[in-house]
Design a protein around this motif. Structure first.
Motif, PDB file in Angstrom:
ATOM      1  N   UNK A  57       0.725  -1.298  -0.033  1.00  0.00           N
ATOM      2  CA  UNK A  57      -0.059  -0.122  -0.030  1.00  0.00           C
ATOM      3  C   UNK A  57       0.919   1.171  -0.022  1.00  0.00           C
ATOM      4  N   UNK A  58       0.804   1.962  -1.155  1.00  0.00           N
ATOM      5  CA  UNK A  58       1.477   3.429  -1.022  1.00  0.00           C
ATOM      6  C   UNK A  58       0.759   4.416  -0.142  1.00  0.00           C
ATOM      7  N   UNK A  59      -0.128   4.178   0.409  1.00  0.00           N
ATOM      8  CA  UNK A  59      -0.565   5.179   1.251  1.00  0.00           C
ATOM      9  C   UNK A  59      -0.537   4.855   2.706  1.00  0.00           C
ATOM     10  N   UNK A  60       0.295   4.001   2.912  1.00  0.00           N
ATOM     11  CA  UNK A  60       0.698   3.482   4.284  1.00  0.00           C
ATOM     12  C   UNK A  60       1.659   4.089   5.238  1.00  0.00           C
ATOM     13  N   UNK A  61       1.430   3.962   6.598  1.00  0.00           N
ATOM     14  CA  UNK A  61       2.188   4.801   7.542  1.00  0.00           C
ATOM     15  C   UNK A  61       2.200   3.752   8.771  1.00  0.00           C
ATOM     16  N   UNK A 271       4.796   9.283   2.026  1.00  0.00           N
ATOM     17  CA  UNK A 271       5.835  10.632   1.879  1.00  0.00           C
ATOM     18  C   UNK A 271       6.907   9.871   0.700  1.00  0.00           C
ATOM     19  N   UNK A 272       7.555   8.658   1.002  1.00  0.00           N
ATOM     20  CA  UNK A 272       8.441   8.014   0.168  1.00  0.00           C
ATOM     21  C   UNK A 272       7.922   7.924  -1.289  1.00  0.00           C
ATOM     22  N   UNK A 273       6.654   7.302  -1.338  1.00  0.00           N
ATOM     23  CA  UNK A 273       6.298   7.090  -2.789  1.00  0.00           C
ATOM     24  C   UNK A 273       5.788   8.423  -3.185  1.00  0.00           C
ATOM     25  N   UNK A 274       5.341   9.585  -2.639  1.00  0.00           N
ATOM     26  CA  UNK A 274       5.136  10.866  -3.338  1.00  0.00           C
ATOM     27  C   UNK A 274       6.325  11.358  -3.711  1.00  0.00           C
ATOM     28  N   UNK A 275       7.510  11.283  -2.974  1.00  0.00           N
ATOM     29  CA  UNK A 275       8.782  11.715  -3.533  1.00  0.00           C
ATOM     30  C   UNK A 275       9.155  11.035  -4.850  1.00  0.00           C
TER      31      UNK A 275
END
Length: 420
Positions: A57-61, A271-275
């Motif tokens: 999941x790219x929206x994970x924390x 945040x890493x995926x957004x970068x």
């Protein structure tokens, strides 16, 4: 209406001087070829890097407990604390943007801690809730995943990874059989392997045994404590706002100073995926700039050679003007010649570029890569990019012939006939 005689005339004019036509075509051919290869290479890099995280999941924390860095309500600085089950319920009731949530507890990993009959192995043990499998998605080889009933009833069931299955059962279907995990027996309900090859939570899934969170918490006498919490945020909600809400809840319920920057550890994968997305957007823009620069050099070459061609055909143009040719006829012939040259060279460059990218993609696909992440894979040019490149190419061809056509239209019949 399509005038075949006119296009035959243009083709004869082009082939009259083969060397000049070839030089004209080469610049455009090389420009569009470079543009396609650069775009495909950028796409290949993006596919490779993001492909390593496919299925995660790219929206994970992720949240974990750390030592406090500030004293608060009588507690000293440097205190260790733990997340508790009550924190999960509070977060679920007060944070609306959560898509999936799973606390995670790690089981003891001793030597030969997994046993089936006389066969033993050393593997990781994780206690998770069903939401975990929506964050780190799995390929199901046999059986099923853990579900809510397993968690609620504290069932003694487990999932095993493919490596565990290979060691204990020689890759046969083990569902329904019992294995001993850290001294206790559990029934196998499924065999799984993570879809993501380069990112995992607390160890690779294929080398792990998964138990219901509540079951492992009870069998290890952990009370209501857990070690780690994985959360995925619903699409469209700001991730940082959700992080702030969850952090505030954890601090409030565990007597931690609101201003303590260290006590609640956060790993923001979103945040890493957004970068990464911003990085590859920048690469795409750079590639288009470099490719368009190369193509522009070829177009300028076409324009220059067309100017020379117009100069050499001054008398011919003058005779045609004297015989009644309209300015549009002169302009359309020059621009059509430029467009034909550019289109032929460009489409050949586009075809060769796509062929080379497909060849590289096939060679990469033929190489074994199990256990290794790739950072360049499947270089390609999608249909939208190909159409955009073709539109740019045709527009450039018309632009290249515009100035020479305007120059040809300015030739007066009487001056052209006198030209020697």
């Amino acid at each position: 209406m399509f005038d075949i005689d006119r296009w035959i005339e243009i083709w004869v004019t082009i082939t009259r001087n083969k060397t000049r036509s070839l030089l004209t075509c080469f610049g455009v051919f090389w420009g569009i070829l470079m543009l396609v290869i650069l775009l495909g290479s950028g796409r290949g890099m993006k596919n490779g890097v993001l492909g390593n995280f496919e299925g995660f999941a790219t929206n994970s924390v992720f949240f974990y407990a750390d030592r406090t860095s500030e004293p608060y309500k009588g507690f000293n600085k440097g205190r260790w604390w733990s997340m508790r089950n009550r924190d999960i319920e509070s977060i679920r009731h007060n944070v609306d943007a959560i898509e999936n949530l799973s606390p995670i507890i790690w089981g003891a990993r001793g030597e030969k801690n997994i046993v089936f009959g006389q066969i033993t192995g050393t593997f990781g043990v994780k206690g998770v809730m069903p939401g975990f499998f929506q964050i780190e998605t799995q390929e199901i080889h046999y059986g099923r995943l853990l579900n809510d009933i397993d968690t609620q009833e504290k069932r003694k069931v487990c999932l095993i990874g493919t490596k565990v299955n290979e060691t204990l059962f020689r890759n046969e279907n083990p569902c329904g059989k019992y294995i001993r995990v850290n001294g206790l027996y559990y029934q196998i309900v499924g065999v799984i392997k993570a879809r993501s090859s380069n990112i995992n939570i607390g160890g690779r899934s294929e080398e792990s045994v998964f138990l219901p969170f509540t079951t492992l918490q009870q069998t290890q006498n952990q009370g209501d404590l857990f070690h780690f919490m994985a959360v995925s945020v619903e699409r469209g909600f700001p991730v940082q706002a959700v992080i702030d809400e969850i952090t505030a809840i954890l601090k409030t319920q565990n007597e931690i100073a609101p201003t303590d920057p260290q006590a609640v550890g956060v790993a923001n994968l979103a945040a890493q995926f957004a970068m990464f997305e911003m990085l590859f957007t920048g690469i795409d823009i750079l590639v288009w700039l470099v490719g368009m620069g190369t193509l522009l050099a070829g177009i300028i070459g076409v324009s220059n050679i067309m100017m020379v061609t117009v100069r050499e055909r001054t008398k011919e143009i003058g005779v045609r003007r004297a015989l009644g040719a309209k300015p549009f006829n002169i302009i359309s012939q020059v621009m059509s010649e430029s467009l034909l040259l550019t289109a032929l060279a460009g489409l050949m460059g586009l075809s060769l570029g796509v062929f080379l990218l497909d060849l590289v993609s096939r060679l990469l696909a033929a190489q074994p890569s199990e256990g290794e992440g790739r950072f360049f894979t499947n270089p390609e040019v999608n249909i939208q990019t190909a159409v955009a490149a073709t539109v740019v190419l045709l527009f450039s061809g018309l632009l290249a012939g515009l100035i020479p056509a305007w120059r040809a239209m300015q030739i007066k019949a009487i001056d052209a006939i006198r030209e020697e």
